[in-house]
Motif scaffolding. Structure first.
Motif, PDB file in Angstrom:
ATOM      1  N   LEU A  43      27.249   1.037  28.875  1.00 38.71           N
ATOM      2  CA  LEU A  43      26.561  -0.218  29.165  1.00 38.71           C
ATOM      3  C   LEU A  43      25.627  -0.026  30.361  1.00 38.71           C
ATOM      4  O   LEU A  43      25.948   0.676  31.314  1.00 38.71           O
ATOM      5  CB  LEU A  43      27.585  -1.311  29.474  1.00 38.71           C
ATOM      6  CG  LEU A  43      28.410  -1.799  28.277  1.00 38.71           C
ATOM      7  CD1 LEU A  43      29.643  -2.566  28.748  1.00 38.71           C
ATOM      8  CD2 LEU A  43      27.560  -2.668  27.358  1.00 38.71           C
ATOM      9  N   GLY A  44      24.465  -0.649  30.271  1.00 38.54           N
ATOM     10  CA  GLY A  44      23.482  -0.544  31.346  1.00 38.54           C
ATOM     11  C   GLY A  44      22.438   0.517  31.134  1.00 38.54           C
ATOM     12  O   GLY A  44      21.479   0.603  31.908  1.00 38.54           O
ATOM     13  N   HIS A  45      22.582   1.322  30.085  1.00 37.46           N
ATOM     14  CA  HIS A  45      21.645   2.419  29.842  1.00 37.46           C
ATOM     15  C   HIS A  45      20.630   2.115  28.740  1.00 37.46           C
ATOM     16  O   HIS A  45      19.758   2.936  28.479  1.00 37.46           O
ATOM     17  CB  HIS A  45      22.416   3.692  29.483  1.00 37.46           C
ATOM     18  CG  HIS A  45      23.159   4.283  30.653  1.00 37.46           C
ATOM     19  ND1 HIS A  45      24.230   3.654  31.249  1.00 37.46           N
ATOM     20  CD2 HIS A  45      22.977   5.444  31.335  1.00 37.46           C
ATOM     21  CE1 HIS A  45      24.684   4.406  32.245  1.00 37.46           C
ATOM     22  NE2 HIS A  45      23.938   5.483  32.325  1.00 37.46           N
ATOM     23  N   HIS A  46      20.743   0.967  28.098  1.00 35.92           N
ATOM     24  CA  HIS A  46      19.803   0.597  27.039  1.00 35.92           C
ATOM     25  C   HIS A  46      18.554  -0.011  27.679  1.00 35.92           C
ATOM     26  O   HIS A  46      18.655  -0.942  28.486  1.00 35.92           O
ATOM     27  CB  HIS A  46      20.463  -0.413  26.092  1.00 35.92           C
ATOM     28  CG  HIS A  46      19.732  -0.602  24.802  1.00 35.92           C
ATOM     29  ND1 HIS A  46      18.453  -1.107  24.732  1.00 35.92           N
ATOM     30  CD2 HIS A  46      20.113  -0.357  23.523  1.00 35.92           C
ATOM     31  CE1 HIS A  46      18.061  -1.177  23.467  1.00 35.92           C
ATOM     32  NE2 HIS A  46      19.053  -0.714  22.720  1.00 35.92           N
ATOM     33  N   PRO A  47      17.367   0.493  27.334  1.00 33.03           N
ATOM     34  CA  PRO A  47      16.146  -0.011  27.987  1.00 33.03           C
ATOM     35  C   PRO A  47      15.890  -1.487  27.747  1.00 33.03           C
ATOM     36  O   PRO A  47      15.172  -2.120  28.542  1.00 33.03           O
ATOM     37  CB  PRO A  47      15.031   0.856  27.374  1.00 33.03           C
ATOM     38  CG  PRO A  47      15.618   1.389  26.096  1.00 33.03           C
ATOM     39  CD  PRO A  47      17.078   1.561  26.347  1.00 33.03           C
ATOM     40  N   ASP A  48      16.443  -2.060  26.686  1.00 32.41           N
ATOM     41  CA  ASP A  48      16.232  -3.482  26.422  1.00 32.41           C
ATOM     42  C   ASP A  48      17.124  -4.380  27.271  1.00 32.41           C
ATOM     43  O   ASP A  48      16.936  -5.598  27.290  1.00 32.41           O
ATOM     44  CB  ASP A  48      16.485  -3.792  24.941  1.00 32.41           C
ATOM     45  CG  ASP A  48      15.441  -3.178  24.021  1.00 32.41           C
ATOM     46  OD1 ASP A  48      14.364  -2.803  24.530  1.00 32.41           O
ATOM     47  OD2 ASP A  48      15.702  -3.056  22.811  1.00 32.41           O
ATOM     48  N   PHE A  49      18.100  -3.772  27.941  1.00 35.21           N
ATOM     49  CA  PHE A  49      19.044  -4.574  28.728  1.00 35.21           C
ATOM     50  C   PHE A  49      19.226  -3.959  30.121  1.00 35.21           C
ATOM     51  O   PHE A  49      20.296  -3.467  30.462  1.00 35.21           O
ATOM     52  CB  PHE A  49      20.392  -4.657  28.009  1.00 35.21           C
ATOM     53  CG  PHE A  49      20.313  -5.232  26.619  1.00 35.21           C
ATOM     54  CD1 PHE A  49      20.254  -6.603  26.430  1.00 35.21           C
ATOM     55  CD2 PHE A  49      20.280  -4.396  25.514  1.00 35.21           C
ATOM     56  CE1 PHE A  49      20.170  -7.144  25.149  1.00 35.21           C
ATOM     57  CE2 PHE A  49      20.200  -4.921  24.231  1.00 35.21           C
ATOM     58  CZ  PHE A  49      20.143  -6.296  24.047  1.00 35.21           C
ATOM     59  N   PRO A  50      18.167  -3.974  30.927  1.00 33.32           N
ATOM     60  CA  PRO A  50      18.256  -3.363  32.266  1.00 33.32           C
ATOM     61  C   PRO A  50      19.205  -4.141  33.165  1.00 33.32           C
ATOM     62  O   PRO A  50      19.350  -5.356  33.056  1.00 33.32           O
ATOM     63  CB  PRO A  50      16.812  -3.425  32.772  1.00 33.32           C
ATOM     64  CG  PRO A  50      16.218  -4.592  32.045  1.00 33.32           C
ATOM     65  CD  PRO A  50      16.846  -4.580  30.681  1.00 33.32           C
ATOM     66  N   VAL A  51      19.829  -3.425  34.084  1.00 34.09           N
ATOM     67  CA  VAL A  51      20.754  -4.060  35.021  1.00 34.09           C
ATOM     68  C   VAL A  51      19.994  -5.065  35.875  1.00 34.09           C
ATOM     69  O   VAL A  51      18.903  -4.786  36.362  1.00 34.09           O
ATOM     70  CB  VAL A  51      21.427  -3.007  35.923  1.00 34.09           C
ATOM     71  CG1 VAL A  51      22.394  -3.692  36.896  1.00 34.09           C
ATOM     72  CG2 VAL A  51      22.135  -1.959  35.080  1.00 34.09           C
ATOM     73  N   GLY A  52      20.566  -6.250  36.044  1.00 32.18           N
ATOM     74  CA  GLY A  52      19.905  -7.261  36.843  1.00 32.18           C
ATOM     75  C   GLY A  52      20.890  -8.283  37.382  1.00 32.18           C
ATOM     76  O   GLY A  52      22.095  -8.023  37.455  1.00 32.18           O
ATOM     77  N   HIS A  53      20.396  -9.432  37.737  1.00 33.38           N
ATOM     78  CA  HIS A  53      21.154 -10.470  38.430  1.00 33.38           C
ATOM     79  C   HIS A  53      22.456 -10.822  37.718  1.00 33.38           C
ATOM     80  O   HIS A  53      22.464 -11.182  36.531  1.00 33.38           O
ATOM     81  CB  HIS A  53      20.279 -11.719  38.559  1.00 33.38           C
ATOM     82  CG  HIS A  53      20.919 -12.862  39.276  1.00 33.38           C
ATOM     83  ND1 HIS A  53      21.325 -12.774  40.589  1.00 33.38           N
ATOM     84  CD2 HIS A  53      21.250 -14.110  38.848  1.00 33.38           C
ATOM     85  CE1 HIS A  53      21.855 -13.932  40.949  1.00 33.38           C
ATOM     86  NE2 HIS A  53      21.831 -14.755  39.918  1.00 33.38           N
ATOM     87  N   ASN A  54      23.550 -10.694  38.451  1.00 28.55           N
ATOM     88  CA  ASN A  54      24.861 -11.147  37.999  1.00 28.55           C
ATOM     89  C   ASN A  54      25.292 -10.592  36.633  1.00 28.55           C
ATOM     90  O   ASN A  54      26.100 -11.213  35.938  1.00 28.55           O
ATOM     91  CB  ASN A  54      24.916 -12.681  37.972  1.00 28.55           C
ATOM     92  CG  ASN A  54      25.174 -13.270  39.342  1.00 28.55           C
ATOM     93  OD1 ASN A  54      25.665 -12.590  40.244  1.00 28.55           O
ATOM     94  ND2 ASN A  54      24.840 -14.529  39.519  1.00 28.55           N
ATOM     95  N   TRP A  55      24.770  -9.432  36.261  1.00 23.75           N
ATOM     96  CA  TRP A  55      25.178  -8.741  35.034  1.00 23.75           C
ATOM     97  C   TRP A  55      24.846  -9.521  33.758  1.00 23.75           C
ATOM     98  O   TRP A  55      25.424  -9.267  32.693  1.00 23.75           O
ATOM     99  CB  TRP A  55      26.679  -8.443  35.041  1.00 23.75           C
ATOM    100  CG  TRP A  55      27.126  -7.453  36.068  1.00 23.75           C
ATOM    101  CD1 TRP A  55      26.361  -6.762  36.954  1.00 23.75           C
ATOM    102  CD2 TRP A  55      28.482  -7.041  36.321  1.00 23.75           C
ATOM    103  NE1 TRP A  55      27.133  -5.948  37.736  1.00 23.75           N
ATOM    104  CE2 TRP A  55      28.436  -6.105  37.377  1.00 23.75           C
ATOM    105  CE3 TRP A  55      29.702  -7.382  35.742  1.00 23.75           C
ATOM    106  CZ2 TRP A  55      29.593  -5.497  37.873  1.00 23.75           C
ATOM    107  CZ3 TRP A  55      30.853  -6.782  36.245  1.00 23.75           C
ATOM    108  CH2 TRP A  55      30.797  -5.850  37.292  1.00 23.75           C
ATOM    109  N   LEU A  56      23.908 -10.455  33.829  1.00 25.27           N
ATOM    110  CA  LEU A  56      23.609 -11.266  32.657  1.00 25.27           C
ATOM    111  C   LEU A  56      23.034 -10.433  31.520  1.00 25.27           C
ATOM    112  O   LEU A  56      23.358 -10.654  30.340  1.00 25.27           O
ATOM    113  CB  LEU A  56      22.647 -12.400  33.040  1.00 25.27           C
ATOM    114  CG  LEU A  56      23.205 -13.401  34.050  1.00 25.27           C
ATOM    115  CD1 LEU A  56      22.144 -14.439  34.415  1.00 25.27           C
ATOM    116  CD2 LEU A  56      24.463 -14.081  33.505  1.00 25.27           C
TER     117      LEU A  56
END
Length: 270
Positions: A43-56
């Motif tokens: 988790l966190g390595h997919h370019p469509d879902f970059p790490v950001g505010h509060n893990w949303l």
């Protein structure tokens, strides 16, 4: 809960930060006799879902993984994965039969307020493991050297031999010269720690699926004080042997504890 009742149940597993799903093989594999297992990779390595505010975005990545599964699923997650599983279940309760969090960093009450203030003041690296993860070693001459190095580190000292093998082999790729390199991006690991959610203070009251926590008896995260706080918020907490990394330290006891909790939770929905 009989094996016949769970033959077709799908168990979706979400890993802790820094530990790809394959690293939980010794803990998860025997559960394949009763469930269809789907451990998430990184988790966190997919370019469509970059790490950001509060893990949303990480929550959305987990929800995206549900699109390819028959739902509702049994959601189980360790540490970060447990919090994300609960966040996903709040957003899409119809997709979950229950949720079990393994030693989750679920910040409630003053912990949530303190985390919000720390992030606003730029102190996240001090109050989360982000600071310790900065500049962590990522490459070793070979996997045997990596194994020897990690055995001296506190986090890995209690791992079983099989769990250590799972991490060394599943958590690295080999270069042409035999060097072992981590597959979990350390920069992403740091960002995940820095964005630890501070908005889940009343999440237990908002969850509409059966849920529970397994807590390591020697965990430095789910301390007795935090376990009492979880219980005051209506979250059942069940102790199991080990530290925060108990799935790798006591996989058999952790699995037995998980199955006992699932019996209770799924019995509530029967």
């Amino acid at each position: 809960m009989t094996p016949a009742q769970t033959d077709r149940s799908t168990l979706l597993f979400a890993h802790a930060n820094g530990f790809p799903g394959v690293c939980y093989r010794s803990f998860l594999a025997p559960l394949g006799e009763r469930f269809v297992l789907h451990p998430l990779d990184r988790l966190g390595h997919h370019p469509d879902f970059p790490v950001g505010h509060n893990w949303l975005a990480l929550r959305d990545e987990l929800l995206h993984a549900l699109e390819d599964l028959d739902t509702p699923v049994i959601g189980v997650g360790h540490s970060m994965g447990g919090v994300l599983m609960a966040m996903a279940a709040e957003a899409a309760p119809a997709h979950f039969r229950c949720v079990v969090m393994l030693d989750p960093p679920l910040m409630l009450g003053m912990d949530a307020w303190g985390m919000k203030v720390a992030k606003q003041l730029g102190l996240a690296d001090r109050v989360t493991p982000a600071g310790k993860s900065l500049g962590r070693r990522t490459t070793w001459p070979d996997r045997q050297a990596m194994r020897h190095y990690l055995r001296r580190r506190g986090l890995f000292r209690r791992f079983t031999e099989q769990a250590m093998d799972d991490y060394v082999e599943g958590g690295t790729r080999l270069l042409d010269d035999g060097q072992a390199v981590l597959v979990y991006d350390p920069d992403i690991e740091v960002e995940i720690f820095r964005h630890l959610p501070d908005h889940l203070g009343d999440l237990p009251r908002r969850l509409r699926v059966p849920h529970a926590v397994l807590a390591g008896e020697d965990s430095d995260l789910l301390t007795p004080r935090r376990c009492r706080r979880l219980r005051r918020h209506g979250v059942p907490v069940h102790p199991v042997p080990g530290t925060h990394m108990f799935p790798m330290e006591h996989p058999d006891e952790a699995r037995q504890g998980l199955l006992a909790v699932l019996d209770e939770l799924l019995g509530e929905t029967a």
